[in-house]
Design an enzyme around this catalytic site. Structure first.
Site, PDB file in Angstrom:
ATOM      1  N   MET A  82      -3.041  -7.350  10.292  1.00  0.00           N
ATOM      2  CA  MET A  82      -3.530  -7.479  11.522  1.00  0.00           C
ATOM      3  C   MET A  82      -2.559  -7.637  12.440  1.00  0.00           C
ATOM      4  O   MET A  82      -1.841  -8.851  12.648  1.00  0.00           O
ATOM      5  CB  MET A  82      -4.682  -8.586  11.628  1.00  0.00           C
ATOM      6  CG  MET A  82      -5.759  -8.072  10.595  1.00  0.00           C
ATOM      7  SD  MET A  82      -7.015  -9.343  10.508  1.00  0.00           S
ATOM      8  CE  MET A  82      -6.193 -10.624   9.487  1.00  0.00           C
ATOM      9  N   GLN A  87       4.248  -3.240   6.148  1.00  0.00           N
ATOM     10  CA  GLN A  87       3.381  -2.332   6.512  1.00  0.00           C
ATOM     11  C   GLN A  87       4.246  -1.345   7.734  1.00  0.00           C
ATOM     12  O   GLN A  87       4.500  -2.029   8.782  1.00  0.00           O
ATOM     13  CB  GLN A  87       2.162  -2.342   7.026  1.00  0.00           C
ATOM     14  CG  GLN A  87       1.098  -1.116   7.309  1.00  0.00           C
ATOM     15  CD  GLN A  87      -0.135  -1.333   7.679  1.00  0.00           C
ATOM     16  OE1 GLN A  87      -0.434  -1.629   9.049  1.00  0.00           O
ATOM     17  NE2 GLN A  87      -1.171  -1.058   6.942  1.00  0.00           N
ATOM     18  N   CYS A 101      -4.810   2.921  12.051  1.00  0.00           N
ATOM     19  CA  CYS A 101      -4.940   2.214  13.171  1.00  0.00           C
ATOM     20  C   CYS A 101      -5.553   3.160  14.202  1.00  0.00           C
ATOM     21  O   CYS A 101      -4.929   4.046  14.588  1.00  0.00           O
ATOM     22  CB  CYS A 101      -3.523   1.715  13.963  1.00  0.00           C
ATOM     23  SG  CYS A 101      -3.637   0.905  15.326  1.00  0.00           S
ATOM     24  N   LYS A 106      -3.048   2.654   3.523  1.00  0.00           N
ATOM     25  CA  LYS A 106      -4.022   2.110   4.211  1.00  0.00           C
ATOM     26  C   LYS A 106      -4.606   3.272   5.064  1.00  0.00           C
ATOM     27  O   LYS A 106      -3.774   3.776   6.304  1.00  0.00           O
ATOM     28  CB  LYS A 106      -3.947   0.940   5.013  1.00  0.00           C
ATOM     29  CG  LYS A 106      -5.408   0.223   5.540  1.00  0.00           C
ATOM     30  CD  LYS A 106      -5.305  -1.072   5.913  1.00  0.00           C
ATOM     31  CE  LYS A 106      -6.560  -1.691   6.147  1.00  0.00           C
ATOM     32  NZ  LYS A 106      -7.500  -1.108   6.824  1.00  0.00           N
ATOM     33  N   ASN A 140     -12.389  -1.712   2.440  1.00  0.00           N
ATOM     34  CA  ASN A 140     -12.134  -2.327   3.473  1.00  0.00           C
ATOM     35  C   ASN A 140     -13.136  -2.018   4.599  1.00  0.00           C
ATOM     36  O   ASN A 140     -13.743  -0.950   4.871  1.00  0.00           O
ATOM     37  CB  ASN A 140     -10.816  -2.250   4.115  1.00  0.00           C
ATOM     38  CG  ASN A 140     -10.517  -3.070   5.362  1.00  0.00           C
ATOM     39  OD1 ASN A 140     -10.072  -2.250   6.220  1.00  0.00           O
ATOM     40  ND2 ASN A 140     -10.684  -4.233   5.333  1.00  0.00           N
ATOM     41  N   GLY A 141     -13.923  -3.348   5.073  1.00  0.00           N
ATOM     42  CA  GLY A 141     -14.732  -2.942   6.088  1.00  0.00           C
ATOM     43  C   GLY A 141     -16.104  -3.863   6.051  1.00  0.00           C
ATOM     44  O   GLY A 141     -16.791  -3.762   5.096  1.00  0.00           O
ATOM     45  N   ASP A 142     -16.301  -4.807   6.899  1.00  0.00           N
ATOM     46  CA  ASP A 142     -17.516  -5.525   6.965  1.00  0.00           C
ATOM     47  C   ASP A 142     -17.648  -6.804   5.883  1.00  0.00           C
ATOM     48  O   ASP A 142     -18.836  -7.339   5.811  1.00  0.00           O
ATOM     49  CB  ASP A 142     -18.757  -4.703   7.044  1.00  0.00           C
ATOM     50  CG  ASP A 142     -18.749  -3.777   8.153  1.00  0.00           C
ATOM     51  OD1 ASP A 142     -18.061  -3.824   9.226  1.00  0.00           O
ATOM     52  OD2 ASP A 142     -19.581  -2.404   7.993  1.00  0.00           O
ATOM     53  N   GLY A 180     -10.197  -8.764   6.538  1.00  0.00           N
ATOM     54  CA  GLY A 180      -9.469  -9.013   7.747  1.00  0.00           C
ATOM     55  C   GLY A 180     -10.155  -9.894   8.555  1.00  0.00           C
ATOM     56  O   GLY A 180      -9.990 -10.986   8.660  1.00  0.00           O
TER      57      GLY A 180
END
Length: 347
Positions: A19, A72, A102, A141, A204-206, A228
């Protein structure tokens, strides 16, 4: 046990998402303490590394206690990506990760990040250039696709595996969704269940609670989860998820004493890494997230973002620990702004 090249991770590992302006070494330190199995640096511009840009170079800082840790990189030029992979290898990370996720305009407009989702052939060439330039495991990613009409994650997964990546993390939104709406894990599951796919697939997500982590683990059969946004101001999420998956029981929320102790360590690491002036200044962005849910906290927060010495801030933290002893705030996931790139950043 999950393997990424020669890196051994526990069954169903929990990954800290890269992040921008969040996952620096001080933040990674408190996440590692609280159960993160694999972490990544903030994303680094390949062109910035080649130009020897100070900010890009500083993001290469990694420490032994963080391992395993990945660096990354992002970019849209094959030669620059290949050279940056060689530069990255010099600091000896455990792996090199490529950001094709991104969605932020200033990155996409350079033909990097999620912008590459519009050209899978370029994505493959960029990935191959990195794989051929390092002996470190290379991971990626990315997102589901550029928009709803061009979801291509299944093809992407197969082709990137074919050129040598060792794991794939998928954020369950398209670029056009940015961070809005719900992440669609059904497509992540399709990649995981594709018989051609032999590498670990991380979702990944939520994911913002132990209960959701276990639900998604069972429903979508991914190899692990990347967290994240839910870790911002709440690094305890990793151990809470692990404990719930193992026992079905919810760990007690951290006490105010535990919270101020982690804030203090985060601040100390920030000062050690950046120096007193910058370390204290850049820590200010974190106080609001650490102290979400506490009533009448504004007067203390104002002091935290005004005082300029560790001793002054430490005294305020002691006052907070006394004032809120025994109080357990409602869990509030940190807000996420488009200026903080994720996935570039998050989720």
């Amino acid at each position: 046990m999950i393997k990424i090249g020669d890196i051994q991770l526990p069954d169903f590992p929990l990954l800290l998402a890269p992040m921008e302006d969040v996952s620096d070494p001080p933040f990674r330190a408190v996440c590692k303490d609280n159960g993160a199995d694999l972490m990544y640096t903030e994303f680094i511009s390949s062109e910035g590394l080649i130009r020897d840009a100070i900010k890009s170079r500083q993001k290469l800082d990694i420490f032994e206690y963080e391992r395993p840790v990945g660096i990354q990189i992002f970019g849209g030029d094959e030669e620059a990506m290949a050279l940056s992979a060689k530069i990255v290898a010099a600091v000896n990370p455990d792996l090199v990760d490529i950001n094709f996720g991104c969605p932020v305009k200033k990155v996409v407009c350079k033909g990097a990040g999620a912008g590459v989702l519009k050209d899978i052939d370029l994505m493959v060439r960029l990935t191959k250039a990195v794989v051929n330039s390092t002996d470190k495991p290379v991971t990626v990613k990315t997102r589901l696709g550029w928009d709803e009409a061009s979801i291509n994650i299944e093809e992407v997964a197969e082709r990137l595996q074919d050129v040598g990546i060792k794991a794939l993390s998928i954020h369950g939104r398209t670029r056009s969704q940015m961070y809005k709406g719900e992440a669609d894990w059904r497509l992540i599951a399709k990649v995981k269940n594709n018989p051609r796919i032999q590498i670990p697939i991380f979702g990944n997500g939520d994911i913002d609670s132990p209960q959701k982590a276990l639900e998604y683990k069972n429903r979508y059969d991914v190899d692990g989860i990347m967290i994240g946004r839910a870790a911002i101001g709440y690094p305890w999420i990793f151990n809470e998820v692990k404990h719930f998956i193992k026992t079905g029981e919810t760990l007690p929320s951290p006490t105010i004493q535990q919270r101020t102790q982690v804030i203090r360590k985060h601040l100390q690491r920030s000062i050690e890494w950046k120096g007193a002036t910058l370390g204290i200044l850049e820590m200010r962005r974190h106080y609001t997230n650490y102290l979400k849910g506490f009533p009448h906290i504004k007067e203390y927060r104002n002091k935290l973002v005004t005082f300029k010495t560790f001793e002054e801030i430490d005294e305020v933290l002691n006052e907070i620990a006394v004032r809120y002893d025994g109080f357990v705030p409602e869990r509030i996931v940190a807000a996420f702004s488009a200026s903080q790139t994720e996935e570039c950043a998050v989720m």
